[in-house]
Design a protein around this motif. Sequence first.
Motif, short mmCIF file in Angstrom:
data_model
loop_
_atom_site.label_atom_id
_atom_site.label_comp_id
_atom_site.label_asym_id
_atom_site.label_seq_id
_atom_site.Cartn_x
_atom_site.Cartn_y
_atom_site.Cartn_z
N ASN A 110 0.83 -1.20 0.00
CA ASN A 110 0.00 0.00 0.00
C ASN A 110 0.87 1.25 0.00
O ASN A 110 0.87 2.06 0.94
CB ASN A 110 -0.94 -0.01 1.20
CG ASN A 110 -2.04 -1.04 1.05
OD1 ASN A 110 -2.97 -0.85 0.28
ND2 ASN A 110 -1.91 -2.14 1.79
N THR A 111 1.63 1.41 -1.07
CA THR A 111 2.47 2.58 -1.26
C THR A 111 2.38 3.03 -2.71
O THR A 111 2.05 2.23 -3.60
CB THR A 111 3.94 2.27 -0.92
OG1 THR A 111 4.37 1.12 -1.67
CG2 THR A 111 4.13 1.98 0.56
N ASP A 112 2.68 4.31 -2.95
CA ASP A 112 2.69 4.78 -4.32
C ASP A 112 4.06 4.52 -4.94
O ASP A 112 4.94 3.92 -4.31
CB ASP A 112 2.29 6.25 -4.41
CG ASP A 112 3.27 7.21 -3.74
OD1 ASP A 112 4.43 6.80 -3.44
OD2 ASP A 112 2.91 8.38 -3.53
N ASP A 113 4.27 4.98 -6.16
CA ASP A 113 5.50 4.66 -6.87
C ASP A 113 6.74 5.29 -6.25
O ASP A 113 7.86 4.84 -6.48
CB ASP A 113 5.39 5.10 -8.34
CG ASP A 113 4.42 4.22 -9.13
OD1 ASP A 113 4.09 3.13 -8.63
OD2 ASP A 113 3.99 4.64 -10.23
N LEU A 118 0.04 4.69 1.46
CA LEU A 118 -1.33 4.98 1.05
C LEU A 118 -2.30 4.40 2.05
O LEU A 118 -2.13 3.27 2.52
CB LEU A 118 -1.61 4.41 -0.34
CG LEU A 118 -0.78 4.98 -1.50
CD1 LEU A 118 -1.08 4.23 -2.79
CD2 LEU A 118 -1.05 6.47 -1.68
N ASN A 122 -7.02 7.41 0.89
CA ASN A 122 -6.42 7.74 -0.41
C ASN A 122 -7.14 7.02 -1.55
O ASN A 122 -7.38 7.59 -2.62
CB ASN A 122 -4.94 7.38 -0.43
CG ASN A 122 -4.10 8.22 0.50
OD1 ASN A 122 -3.38 7.69 1.35
ND2 ASN A 122 -4.18 9.53 0.38
N TYR A 123 -7.47 5.75 -1.33
CA TYR A 123 -8.14 4.98 -2.37
C TYR A 123 -9.58 5.46 -2.57
O TYR A 123 -10.11 5.43 -3.69
CB TYR A 123 -8.14 3.49 -2.02
CG TYR A 123 -6.77 2.88 -1.92
CD1 TYR A 123 -5.85 2.99 -2.95
CD2 TYR A 123 -6.38 2.16 -0.80
CE1 TYR A 123 -4.59 2.42 -2.88
CE2 TYR A 123 -5.13 1.57 -0.71
CZ TYR A 123 -4.23 1.71 -1.74
OH TYR A 123 -2.99 1.15 -1.66
N LYS A 163 -9.18 0.85 -7.22
CA LYS A 163 -7.98 1.66 -7.03
C LYS A 163 -6.98 0.95 -6.12
O LYS A 163 -5.78 0.95 -6.38
CB LYS A 163 -8.34 3.02 -6.46
CG LYS A 163 -9.03 3.95 -7.46
CD LYS A 163 -9.45 5.26 -6.82
CE LYS A 163 -8.26 6.10 -6.38
NZ LYS A 163 -8.68 7.41 -5.83
N ARG A 167 -2.84 -1.29 -6.75
CA ARG A 167 -1.64 -1.15 -5.92
C ARG A 167 -1.18 -2.49 -5.34
O ARG A 167 0.01 -2.76 -5.28
CB ARG A 167 -1.93 -0.19 -4.75
CG ARG A 167 -2.13 1.24 -5.15
CD ARG A 167 -0.82 1.95 -5.38
NE ARG A 167 -0.53 2.17 -6.79
CZ ARG A 167 0.62 2.60 -7.27
NH1 ARG A 167 1.62 2.86 -6.45
NH2 ARG A 167 0.81 2.75 -8.56
#
Length: 452
Positions: A110-113, A118, A122-123, A163, A167
């Motif tokens: 559960n992290t962004d690039d 996240l 956030n989702y 979403k 991820r």
Amino acid sequence: MATPPSPAHRRSLRRRRTVVVTAAAAAAGIGAGFLVLNANAASTGVDLYHQTLAAKDGWASSGTGTTGGAKADAAHTFTVSTRAQLVKALGSASGTTPRIVKIKGTIDANTDDSGKKLSCANYAAGTGYSLSAYLKAFNPSTYGRSKLPSGTQEKARAAAQAKQAKRVIFRVPANTSVVGVPGTNAGINGGMLQIQGVDNVIVRNLTFAAPQDCFPQWDPTDGNSGNWNSQYDAVTLRGATHVWADHNTFTDAPRLDTSDPTYYGRQYQIHDGDLDITKGSDLVTVERNQFTNHDKTMLIGSSDTDSVGKLRVSIHHNVWKGIVQRAPLARIGQIHIYNNYFDTKTLNGYVLQYSVNSRAKAQVVAEDNYWKTSAGQKVSKLFSGDGTGSIAGGGNLVNGTATNLVAAYNAANSKKLKTTVNWRPTLTAGLETSAKNLPTELATTTGAGVLK
């Protein structure tokens, strides 16, 4: 109808399980030819990443066997420690070039690039979903219990879930080994390895902290009182073949089910399976893993009509502790369950319903396993079925005493388990015909972090 091997025949099959390093490992400098090890001890000094499944080690050794990424070249050998690196290393799910993915440390799915954490918020952002609005929209007192949710809030929930799925789902291609680097607490938190429609995959030496679905769906038609159903397994096989899952740890920790609230009188369940084998998956060996603190642990066959002639699975030398059910739940296939240790006492709020369930004409052989039960636990609750499934086999111990678990179940239930099967296990490397030492033996030889 065939019966499982007699004790004398099984003794003749007994051998110490071996791990074979193929010529690919030799080319990497391990040594010429094949290296054979006693796998009951940590394999110090051996290249884990090129190891392949030994001959006759369960269903995954059948036919072409399971070699994963053993033939990977340097360009397709990766060491990863972030979500973005893992996605890049796995590449296209339709790829077939052999590859080795070494996971170093713990990856948070559960992290962004960029690696930023996240949250569920956030989702949900931009979808219009809110839990309070969802609960109001589908309250059984006003919405009823006869149909699935539909409308604005259900569409918003599905959009938010999609979403998160982008991820946390990692799609594994064919001819791949995903292996934890020893000594680094290697694993994946909150993610799902999806092995779908591919052949020849190895997953080893990893700790999977069960993914948490931020957006479970309410199903008022599920059972007598409805249920909240979540989306993600830690590892899921869907139409996959030749898969070897070895020396992994599966757990809900740190988010246990006792943390979940209750809505509509039902637990808001954010976890699904640990290791599910469904949709015509076949030729799978699951060995020396630890399954702890979980409810719906292993599902074999996604429905009562899932792929006749497939779903052949071997499950051996695993530890099951603090498990509620599905250890495993088996449908249709030919499943061999041997030399496992089931500690069925209540742990962290996880209360046993049953261990092994055979239904939809499943052909299960369960032999030489050990169950530890608490005072007052009924032996008749260790097995379960729908009246069409079979469980054959013997040598099973309960608290050290030989026990006919099928007879105990049948004496207490109207839907009887059948006692004969239509096949005989032959891929039985490592079969120990006495289960008495399994509690101590498996305590130090199973799960992630044992292999060196």
